[in-house]
Write an enzyme that holds these catalytic residues in place. Sequence first.
Site, PDB file in Angstrom:
ATOM      1  CG  HIS A  21     -27.912 -45.306  62.029  1.00 40.46           C
ATOM      2  ND1 HIS A  21     -28.568 -46.253  62.776  1.00 40.46           N
ATOM      3  CD2 HIS A  21     -27.896 -45.787  60.771  1.00 40.46           C
ATOM      4  CE1 HIS A  21     -28.943 -47.255  62.009  1.00 40.46           C
ATOM      5  NE2 HIS A  21     -28.539 -46.994  60.783  1.00 40.46           N
TER       6      HIS A  21
ATOM      7  CG  ASP B  53     -29.466 -46.094  66.050  1.00 40.62           C
ATOM      8  OD1 ASP B  53     -29.647 -44.970  65.536  1.00 40.62           O
ATOM      9  OD2 ASP B  53     -29.197 -47.115  65.373  1.00 40.62           O
TER      10      ASP B  53
ATOM     11  CB  SER C 107     -30.971 -48.389  59.085  1.00 39.41           C
ATOM     12  OG  SER C 107     -29.840 -49.150  59.355  1.00 39.41           O
TER      13      SER C 107
END
EC number: 3.4.21.-
Length: 257
Positions: free
Chosen positions: A64, A109, A203
């Site tokens: 992402h 992911d 992230s």
Amino acid sequence: MVLIRVLANLLILQLSYAQKSSELVIGGDECNINEHPFLVLVYYDDYQCGGTLLNEEWVLTAAHCNGKDMEIYLGVHSKKVPNKDVQRRVPKEKFFCDSSKTYTKWNKDIMLIRLDRPVRKSAHIAPLSLPSSPPSVGSVCRVMGWGTITSPQETYPDVPHCANINLLDYEVCRAAYAGLPATSRTLCAGILEGGKDSCVGDSGGPLICNGQFQGIVSWGGDPCAQPREPGVYTNVFDHLDWIKGIIAGNTDVTCPL
């Protein structure tokens, strides 16, 4: 001068969803300048992510975190006063578990980035090895990044923050977040009483458990660091065959189901 200007002035915006494509460490302390030579800073579409240098040509991060005009900085500690050995790269190739680049909160992911040219190792740039054994519940883990250190209000630090959290049973995350399947390729990590967590801006960064690179920051609760709302991390060990295959040039290798 261009590098200094970019590092000092890039804006950090929050994603409109709970995934941590811009997450910082809540409840941590400033990382030691010498403890994260593998940690990379990724900018894309006015957002930021972290990542991990695997060797001189490859970076591992979250799917992402994919975006246009990606820039990857290595050897960064302070964004305002860059180290002399900071290096900038852009992606040459990107690889995803699924050719359609799809992922879910519990699967796929993960993204491998081949850099446009090899990185030169230096005092503040060195790769992190892939894990040699699977993660173990109860392990003490280290999470790090330039993500926000407050939540829901956002305060972004100049240097990365580090925090020690625990690898928890996956059922703790299933109890916290509706919709998680009975099994997944993710890890659950945090502090049950809250107060420490990865957050917006972290992230793609690493989760290091008992000295081994076991997880990639993916998503978590909003606000961050709430009691019994741990973070969810992509399980690196489960994807070893895919990672090693891609790096070796086998683009037909598939991710685990």
